[in-house]
Design a protein around this motif. Structure first.
Motif, PDB file in Angstrom:
ATOM      1  N   THR A  94       0.902  -1.510   0.134  1.00  0.00           N
ATOM      2  CA  THR A  94      -0.320  -0.230  -0.024  1.00  0.00           C
ATOM      3  C   THR A  94       0.916   1.299  -0.165  1.00  0.00           C
ATOM      4  OG1 THR A  94       0.117   0.047   2.176  1.00  0.00           O
ATOM      5  CG2 THR A  94      -1.688  -1.271   0.930  1.00  0.00           C
ATOM      6  N   SER A  95       1.974   1.276   0.070  1.00  0.00           N
ATOM      7  CA  SER A  95       3.146   2.536   0.305  1.00  0.00           C
ATOM      8  C   SER A  95       4.387   2.089  -0.215  1.00  0.00           C
ATOM      9  CB  SER A  95       3.074   2.306   1.764  1.00  0.00           C
ATOM     10  OG  SER A  95       4.212   3.291   2.257  1.00  0.00           O
TER      11      SER A  95
ATOM     12  N   THR B 263      10.668   6.939   1.223  1.00  0.00           N
ATOM     13  CA  THR B 263       9.660   6.352   1.574  1.00  0.00           C
ATOM     14  C   THR B 263       9.429   7.115   2.749  1.00  0.00           C
ATOM     15  OG1 THR B 263      10.370   4.636   2.461  1.00  0.00           O
ATOM     16  CG2 THR B 263      10.064   3.741   0.444  1.00  0.00           C
TER      17      THR B 263
ATOM     18  N   PHE C  86      -1.721  -1.956   5.387  1.00  0.00           N
ATOM     19  CA  PHE C  86      -2.448  -0.342   6.513  1.00  0.00           C
ATOM     20  C   PHE C  86      -2.709   0.551   5.823  1.00  0.00           C
ATOM     21  CE2 PHE C  86      -0.666  -3.478   9.545  1.00  0.00           C
ATOM     22  CZ  PHE C  86      -0.942  -4.579   9.134  1.00  0.00           C
TER      23      PHE C  86
ATOM     24  N   GLY D 142      19.837   0.468  -0.611  1.00  0.00           N
ATOM     25  CA  GLY D 142      20.157   1.292   0.353  1.00  0.00           C
ATOM     26  C   GLY D 142      18.866   2.767   0.252  1.00  0.00           C
TER      27      GLY D 142
ATOM     28  N   ASN E 216       7.732  -8.111   1.369  1.00  0.00           N
ATOM     29  CA  ASN E 216       8.092  -7.120   1.425  1.00  0.00           C
ATOM     30  C   ASN E 216       7.848  -6.382   2.511  1.00  0.00           C
ATOM     31  OD1 ASN E 216       8.606  -3.893  -0.188  1.00  0.00           O
ATOM     32  ND2 ASN E 216       6.716  -3.552   0.649  1.00  0.00           N
TER      33      ASN E 216
ATOM     34  N   ASP F 244      -2.228  -8.982   8.165  1.00  0.00           N
ATOM     35  CA  ASP F 244      -1.188  -9.197   8.886  1.00  0.00           C
ATOM     36  C   ASP F 244      -0.053  -9.569   9.244  1.00  0.00           C
ATOM     37  OD1 ASP F 244       0.424  -7.975  11.324  1.00  0.00           O
ATOM     38  OD2 ASP F 244      -0.768  -7.315  12.350  1.00  0.00           O
ATOM     39  N   MET F 245       1.512  -9.624   8.209  1.00  0.00           N
ATOM     40  CA  MET F 245       2.443 -10.012   8.614  1.00  0.00           C
ATOM     41  C   MET F 245       3.238 -10.770   9.394  1.00  0.00           C
ATOM     42  SD  MET F 245       1.597 -10.467   5.555  1.00  0.00           S
ATOM     43  CE  MET F 245       3.489 -11.590   4.771  1.00  0.00           C
TER      44      MET F 245
ATOM     45  N   VAL G 287      16.017   4.429   0.709  1.00  0.00           N
ATOM     46  CA  VAL G 287      14.689   5.126  -0.440  1.00  0.00           C
ATOM     47  C   VAL G 287      13.837   5.894   0.049  1.00  0.00           C
ATOM     48  CG1 VAL G 287      12.992   4.084  -2.179  1.00  0.00           C
ATOM     49  CG2 VAL G 287      15.170   2.488  -1.459  1.00  0.00           C
TER      50      VAL G 287
ATOM     51  N   LYS H  19      17.457  -8.557   8.443  1.00  0.00           N
ATOM     52  CA  LYS H  19      17.546  -8.482   7.133  1.00  0.00           C
ATOM     53  C   LYS H  19      18.477  -9.099   7.044  1.00  0.00           C
ATOM     54  CE  LYS H  19      14.195  -5.389   6.035  1.00  0.00           C
ATOM     55  NZ  LYS H  19      13.050  -6.104   4.643  1.00  0.00           N
TER      56      LYS H  19
ATOM     57  N   ILE I 229       8.098   0.870  -2.021  1.00  0.00           N
ATOM     58  CA  ILE I 229       8.650   0.259  -2.719  1.00  0.00           C
ATOM     59  C   ILE I 229       8.123  -1.238  -2.935  1.00  0.00           C
ATOM     60  CG2 ILE I 229      10.365  -1.730  -2.057  1.00  0.00           C
ATOM     61  CD1 ILE I 229      12.535  -0.132  -0.384  1.00  0.00           C
TER      62      ILE I 229
ATOM     63  N   TYR J 288      16.234  -4.701  13.351  1.00  0.00           N
ATOM     64  CA  TYR J 288      16.465  -4.307  12.071  1.00  0.00           C
ATOM     65  C   TYR J 288      17.823  -4.942  10.984  1.00  0.00           C
ATOM     66  CZ  TYR J 288      15.285  -2.476   7.241  1.00  0.00           C
ATOM     67  OH  TYR J 288      15.032  -1.405   6.060  1.00  0.00           O
TER      68      TYR J 288
HETATM   69  P1  NAD Z   1       6.762   1.631   3.891  1.00  0.00           P
HETATM   70  O1  NAD Z   1       6.893   2.300   5.422  1.00  0.00           O
HETATM   71  O2  NAD Z   1       6.639   3.137   3.104  1.00  0.00           O
HETATM   72  O3  NAD Z   1       5.675   0.380   3.786  1.00  0.00           O
HETATM   73  C1  NAD Z   1       6.114  -0.179   4.088  1.00  0.00           C
HETATM   74  C2  NAD Z   1       4.312  -1.217   4.004  1.00  0.00           C
HETATM   75  O4  NAD Z   1       4.883  -2.654   4.898  1.00  0.00           O
HETATM   76  C3  NAD Z   1       2.885  -0.808   4.179  1.00  0.00           C
HETATM   77  O5  NAD Z   1       2.200  -0.728   2.883  1.00  0.00           O
HETATM   78  C4  NAD Z   1       2.591  -1.268   5.594  1.00  0.00           C
HETATM   79  O6  NAD Z   1       1.031  -1.043   5.781  1.00  0.00           O
HETATM   80  C5  NAD Z   1       3.104  -2.419   5.156  1.00  0.00           C
HETATM   81  N1  NAD Z   1       3.462  -3.221   6.699  1.00  0.00           N
HETATM   82  C6  NAD Z   1       3.481  -2.609   7.936  1.00  0.00           C
HETATM   83  N2  NAD Z   1       3.824  -3.425   8.995  1.00  0.00           N
HETATM   84  C7  NAD Z   1       2.486  -4.678   8.439  1.00  0.00           C
HETATM   85  C8  NAD Z   1       2.022  -5.933   8.835  1.00  0.00           C
HETATM   86  N3  NAD Z   1       2.312  -6.455   9.872  1.00  0.00           N
HETATM   87  N4  NAD Z   1       1.488  -6.056   8.060  1.00  0.00           N
HETATM   88  C9  NAD Z   1       1.315  -5.864   7.082  1.00  0.00           C
HETATM   89  N5  NAD Z   1       2.030  -5.533   6.128  1.00  0.00           N
HETATM   90  C10 NAD Z   1       2.290  -4.339   6.999  1.00  0.00           C
HETATM   91  O7  NAD Z   1       7.953   1.304   4.345  1.00  0.00           O
HETATM   92  P2  NAD Z   1       9.199   0.822   2.690  1.00  0.00           P
HETATM   93  O8  NAD Z   1      10.654   2.003   2.921  1.00  0.00           O
HETATM   94  O9  NAD Z   1       8.365   0.896   1.409  1.00  0.00           O
HETATM   95  O10 NAD Z   1       9.817  -0.255   3.646  1.00  0.00           O
HETATM   96  C11 NAD Z   1       9.291  -1.030   2.343  1.00  0.00           C
HETATM   97  C12 NAD Z   1      10.516  -2.932   2.793  1.00  0.00           C
HETATM   98  O11 NAD Z   1      11.504  -1.841   2.527  1.00  0.00           O
HETATM   99  C13 NAD Z   1      11.132  -3.563   3.741  1.00  0.00           C
HETATM  100  O12 NAD Z   1      10.794  -4.921   4.191  1.00  0.00           O
HETATM  101  C14 NAD Z   1      12.430  -2.449   4.560  1.00  0.00           C
HETATM  102  O13 NAD Z   1      12.804  -2.696   5.262  1.00  0.00           O
HETATM  103  C15 NAD Z   1      12.503  -1.870   3.142  1.00  0.00           C
HETATM  104  N6  NAD Z   1      13.695  -1.065   2.777  1.00  0.00           N
HETATM  105  C16 NAD Z   1      13.329  -0.369   2.515  1.00  0.00           C
HETATM  106  C17 NAD Z   1      14.886   1.086   2.646  1.00  0.00           C
HETATM  107  C18 NAD Z   1      14.416   2.045   2.581  1.00  0.00           C
HETATM  108  O14 NAD Z   1      15.438   3.263   2.267  1.00  0.00           O
HETATM  109  N7  NAD Z   1      13.415   2.921   3.036  1.00  0.00           N
HETATM  110  C19 NAD Z   1      15.967  -0.054   2.621  1.00  0.00           C
HETATM  111  C20 NAD Z   1      16.285  -0.636   2.514  1.00  0.00           C
HETATM  112  C21 NAD Z   1      14.761  -1.517   2.421  1.00  0.00           C
END
Ligand code: NAD
Length: 256
Positions: free
Chosen positions: A13-14, A186, A36, A182, A86, A59-60, A184, A155, A16, A151
């Motif tokens: 929903t958000s 978000t 969510f 690295g 993800n 809920d994951m 992103v 990972k 990546i 975290y």
């Molecule tokens: P984000 O907060 O934009 O999105 C996270 C998503 O996960 C949302 O859709 C949220 O609703 C969902 N979520 C959270 N808890 C949940 C649950 N219990 N059940 C179901 N859905 C749930 O974050 P993002 O930055 O897009 O992160 C996505 C993935 O990328 C994550 O695994 C994060 O660790 C990884 N990541 C992000 C970055 C970064 O810089 N943003 C870097 C490396 C890795």
């Protein structure tokens, strides 16, 4: 390229996840969204790409809800061909102050959910002798950073799981790989930028520059679109024998 395939993208929903869901939809894959917050916006964005889109609110952190989501995808579209693990959360604190509840939640959502979704999706993929499992790990699956114990542990665990799933299915049409971004920009990272700006009384722009400068030599954010393109590559015929890799898109973060 992916017409007739179905992808489940957790946490889509958000950020990546949504970027990857859009990239797969642009190649013709039907999408099951999860996560969510606002669902209708992401649903409309995917539908506009001309594919079928559905949503499951599992809920994951809950294995029974993950099982329900996998069954829902298979029942709705006939199969689950592409699984993008993800969903993820972050909490920042030194180990001695790390709240136990946050540790448990991060291990459950960022790591164990990938195990549960994978174990449940694999039999269907194996039966069809085609499947793609892509784990969105992080550069923190390869290196550590202070104050991110849960975290970084989760990972690194996901990168390990990726290798084992790739090995166990190495002679089949099912591949498993990890993507290691690295920074992103978000909502997950915006929170860290905002916290930095507030803690030091500096502007958002200065906090962003500092955040990148500490870790990411390119001084650029990776985008959800770029990560989506890598996921599409893993799903393409050229990705047939790419197995068990942890592929960073991190502006040379881990090269240091
Ligand atoms: P984000 O907060 O934009 O999105 C996270 C998503 O996960 C949302 O859709 C949220 O609703 C969902 N979520 C959270 N808890 C949940 C649950 N219990 N059940 C179901 N859905 C749930 O974050 P993002 O930055 O897009 O992160 C996505 C993935 O990328 C994550 O695994 C994060 O660790 C990884 N990541 C992000 C970055 C970064 O810089 N943003 C870097 C490396 C890795």
């Amino acid at each position: 390229m992916l017409q007739g395939k179905t992808a489940v993208v957790t946490g889509s929903t958000s950020g990546i996840g949504l970027g990857i869901a859009k990239a797969l939809a642009a190649q013709g894959a039907n999408i099951v969204l999860n996560g969510f917050g606002d669902v209708e916006g992401p649903r409309a964005e995917i539908a506009a790409l001309g594919v079928q889109v559905s949503y499951h609110g599992a809920d994951m952190s809950k294995p029974d809800e993950i099982e329900d989501m996998v069954k829902y995808a298979q029942a709705t579209f006939g199969s689950l061909d592409i699984l993008i693990n993800n969903a993820g959360i972050q909490h920042v604190a030194r180990v001695e102050n790390f709240p136990i509840e946050r540790w448990d939640a991060i291990i459950a959502i960022n790591m164990s959910s990938a195990f549960h979704a994978t174990r449940l999706a694999l039999p269907g993929m194996q039966a069809k002798n085609w499947g793609r499992i892509i784990n969105v790990a992080s550069v923190h699956g390869l290196v550590g950073s202070a104050e991110k114990s849960a975290y970084v542990a989760a990972k690194h665990g996901v990168v390990g799981l990726t290798k084992v799933v790739a090995l166990e299915n190495a002679t089949t049409g099912v591949t498993c790989n990890a993507i290691c971004p690295g920074w992103v920009l978000t909502p997950l990272v915006q929170k860290q930028v905002d916290a930095k700006a507030a803690a030091q009384g500096i502007s958002n722009a200065d906090a962003t520059k500092q955040l990148l400068g500490e870790k990411e030599p390119s001084m650029q954010f990776t985008t959800p679109e770029e990560l989506g393109a890598l996921a599409v590559f893993f799903c393409s015929p050229a990705g047939n024998n790419v197995r068990g890799v942890a592929w960073n898109m991190d502006g040379a973060w881990a090269a240091q």
